[in-house]
Design an enzyme around this catalytic site. Structure first.
Site, mmCIF file in Angstrom:
data_model
loop_
_atom_site.group_PDB
_atom_site.id
_atom_site.type_symbol
_atom_site.label_atom_id
_atom_site.label_comp_id
_atom_site.label_asym_id
_atom_site.label_seq_id
_atom_site.Cartn_x
_atom_site.Cartn_y
_atom_site.Cartn_z
ATOM 1 N N GLY A 1 0.818 -1.208 0.000
ATOM 2 C CA GLY A 1 0.000 0.000 0.000
ATOM 3 C C GLY A 1 0.854 1.260 0.000
ATOM 4 O O GLY A 1 1.950 1.273 0.556
ATOM 5 N N THR A 3 4.487 0.914 6.720
ATOM 6 C CA THR A 3 3.120 0.418 6.784
ATOM 7 C C THR A 3 2.267 1.322 7.650
ATOM 8 O O THR A 3 2.729 1.822 8.679
ATOM 9 C CB THR A 3 3.024 -1.032 7.318
ATOM 10 N N ASP A 25 -0.152 0.410 9.464
ATOM 11 C CA ASP A 25 -0.496 -0.280 10.709
ATOM 12 C C ASP A 25 0.640 -0.283 11.726
ATOM 13 O O ASP A 25 0.429 -0.655 12.881
ATOM 14 C CB ASP A 25 -0.881 -1.735 10.421
ATOM 15 N N ARG A 47 -25.985 10.907 18.217
ATOM 16 C CA ARG A 47 -25.810 9.518 17.789
ATOM 17 C C ARG A 47 -24.500 8.914 18.308
ATOM 18 O O ARG A 47 -23.627 9.607 18.802
ATOM 19 C CB ARG A 47 -25.832 9.426 16.263
ATOM 20 N N GLY A 87 -5.759 -1.593 10.335
ATOM 21 C CA GLY A 87 -5.258 -2.445 11.403
ATOM 22 C C GLY A 87 -5.709 -3.878 11.213
ATOM 23 O O GLY A 87 -6.739 -4.277 11.744
ATOM 24 N N ARG A 88 -4.964 -4.650 10.401
ATOM 25 C CA ARG A 88 -5.343 -6.043 10.117
ATOM 26 C C ARG A 88 -5.073 -6.940 11.320
ATOM 27 O O ARG A 88 -5.969 -7.654 11.788
ATOM 28 C CB ARG A 88 -4.572 -6.565 8.897
ATOM 29 N N GLU A 110 -9.971 -2.518 11.423
ATOM 30 C CA GLU A 110 -10.579 -3.348 10.383
ATOM 31 C C GLU A 110 -10.434 -4.830 10.676
ATOM 32 O O GLU A 110 -11.230 -5.655 10.217
ATOM 33 C CB GLU A 110 -9.966 -3.017 9.018
ATOM 34 N N ARG A 155 -4.339 7.500 4.201
ATOM 35 C CA ARG A 155 -3.055 7.231 3.549
ATOM 36 C C ARG A 155 -2.813 8.124 2.335
ATOM 37 O O ARG A 155 -1.840 7.954 1.617
ATOM 38 C CB ARG A 155 -2.934 5.760 3.142
#
Length: 396
Positions: free
Chosen positions: A15, A155, A157, A192, A200-201, A253, A314
């Protein structure tokens, strides 16, 4: 393309993140002044897969000669002007093998022998891959095959093992804080819940750090599966004690819920590294909050503003840290090259610039130390910083 000068090749894989162009600039400017020739490999590992060794072949889409003029213009911008891809030469689908490469008829192929021949044909003496653990794991493979490799971690993350910090992470945190604060106006206007899905895998740093900085009331990270009804109870509490009657949760995520098995994915399709595209856990959290809220709010439902930040964090130019660290990483890479120390990953360890073996990339996963930094009952960070490094996470 042969030259008597030592040639350094730079590529960016995976990415895009802000900070890649400043890193390319730092490497190129110093290397040229020290007498190296510098080329950029375009589109990550794809440039070395698609390169043709045939006479008079046009390889302008694969290799680019770099000059100070080129990198100075690009160095102020985000993304990567060399372009990028998620190509994995050791796991190349048959339909992706270029026509000039013969002898690859399997459904999945390892074309490393031709990548090595292409590097030799280009005249590359030293290779600097900039990427995350997938890109750098193939960099390690080439090092094992005898290529002189010095790697730089990148990265969103911040999950490359062996370094406290990866290029792109600070800008991701900065953007997440900024965009979350902007979305507060809508959540507050309508009283709300605000659910924001972030990157964040496997590691939850991109949700944890902005929450620490006050961007959210609660956060969900991949390292701990959450009971969403318990989250609802906490969010209702935050909502009702807020004078503007709203509350915010950041959701990685890769976060998982005890009511669902595993991560949430957009589709069954995978990339060459075997990763399915994550997405959808924010939708699940939002639906559950709406469903369970009456149980904890005297029978009244609370509606939800649900937003996935995605590529917004990103894109654009790098922040201050992602302008400075890539410059330092580029110079650290040149220091290693000057000392002929190859097979290394430039790094930061407890706030100090350092380097580690490139094998560190594949040795372990870098994740949030839950017992140190995440309150699993309150679903928020633990605020203990005495003796901790910047950004609280270490490369250990």
């Amino acid at each position: 393309m042969a030259s008597n000068r030592p040639t350094i090749a730079i590529l960016t894989g995976g990415g895009d993140v802000p900070g890649l162009n400043p890193a390319i600039r730092a490497i190129t400017v110093r290397a040229l002044r020290e007498g190296h020739r510098v080329v950029g490999i375009r589109r990550g590992w794809a440039g070395l897969v698609d390169y043709s060794r045939e006479a008079d072949a046009d390889n302008s889409d694969c290799v680019q000669e770099l000059s100070e003029a080129i990198v100075n213009r690009a160095g102020r911008t985000g993304g990567t002007f060399l372009h990028t891809s998620r190509t994995q030469p050791s796991q190349l689908p048959r339909e992706r093998v270029p026509e000039q490469l013969t002898g690859y008829g399997d459904p999945v192929n390892d074309v490393t022998k031709d990548v090595l021949l292409n590097l030799e044909h280009i005249g590359v003496d030293i290779l600097i891959p900039i990427g995350g653990d997938d890109t750098l794991s193939y960099g390690k493979r080439l090092h094992d095959e005898g290529v002189n490799v010095v790697a730089i971690p990148k990265t969103m993350d911040n999950d490359v093992y062996g370094t406290d910090y990866c290029i792109g992470f600070s800008t991701c945190v900065t953007r997440t804080i900024e965009l979350t604060h902007r979305l507060r106006t809508t959540a507050g206007s309508h009283e709300r819940f605000l659910v924001i899905e972030v990157f964040g895998r496997y590691a939850g740093f991109t949700a944890l750090l902005p929450t620490m900085a006050g961007a959210a009331d609660r956060c969900l990270i991949p390292e701990h599966a959450v009971d969403v009804e318990h989250l609802t109870e906490l969010m209702v509490y935050d909502h009702n004690r807020n004078p503007s009657r709203y509350s915010v949760v950041l959701v990685s995520e890769g976060a998982s819920l005890t009511s669902h098995q595993g991560m949430s994915f957009e589709s069954e399709e995978t990339d060459m590294f075997g990763h399915r595209k994550l997405g959808g856990v924010g939708d699940r959290v939002a639906a559950a909050l709406k469903e369970y809220s009456p149980r904890h709010n005297h029978g009244r439902r609370i509606d939800v503003v649900n937003q996935r930040l995605g590529y917004l964090v990103r894109s654009g130019e790098p922040d201050a840290l992602d302008s400075i660290v890539p410059m330092a990483f580029g110079n650290l890479a040149l220091d290693l090259i000057d000392r002929k120390q190859f097979g290394r990953l430039v790094s930061i360890h407890r706030g100090s610039y350092d380097n580690v073996p490139i094998s560190s990339v594949t040795s372990d996963k870098k994740v949030v130390a839950v017992e140190k930094y995440y309150n699993t009952d309150r679903l928020r960070p633990i605020y203990e910083f005495d003796g901790a490094p910047l950004f609280i996470m270490t490369s250990d």
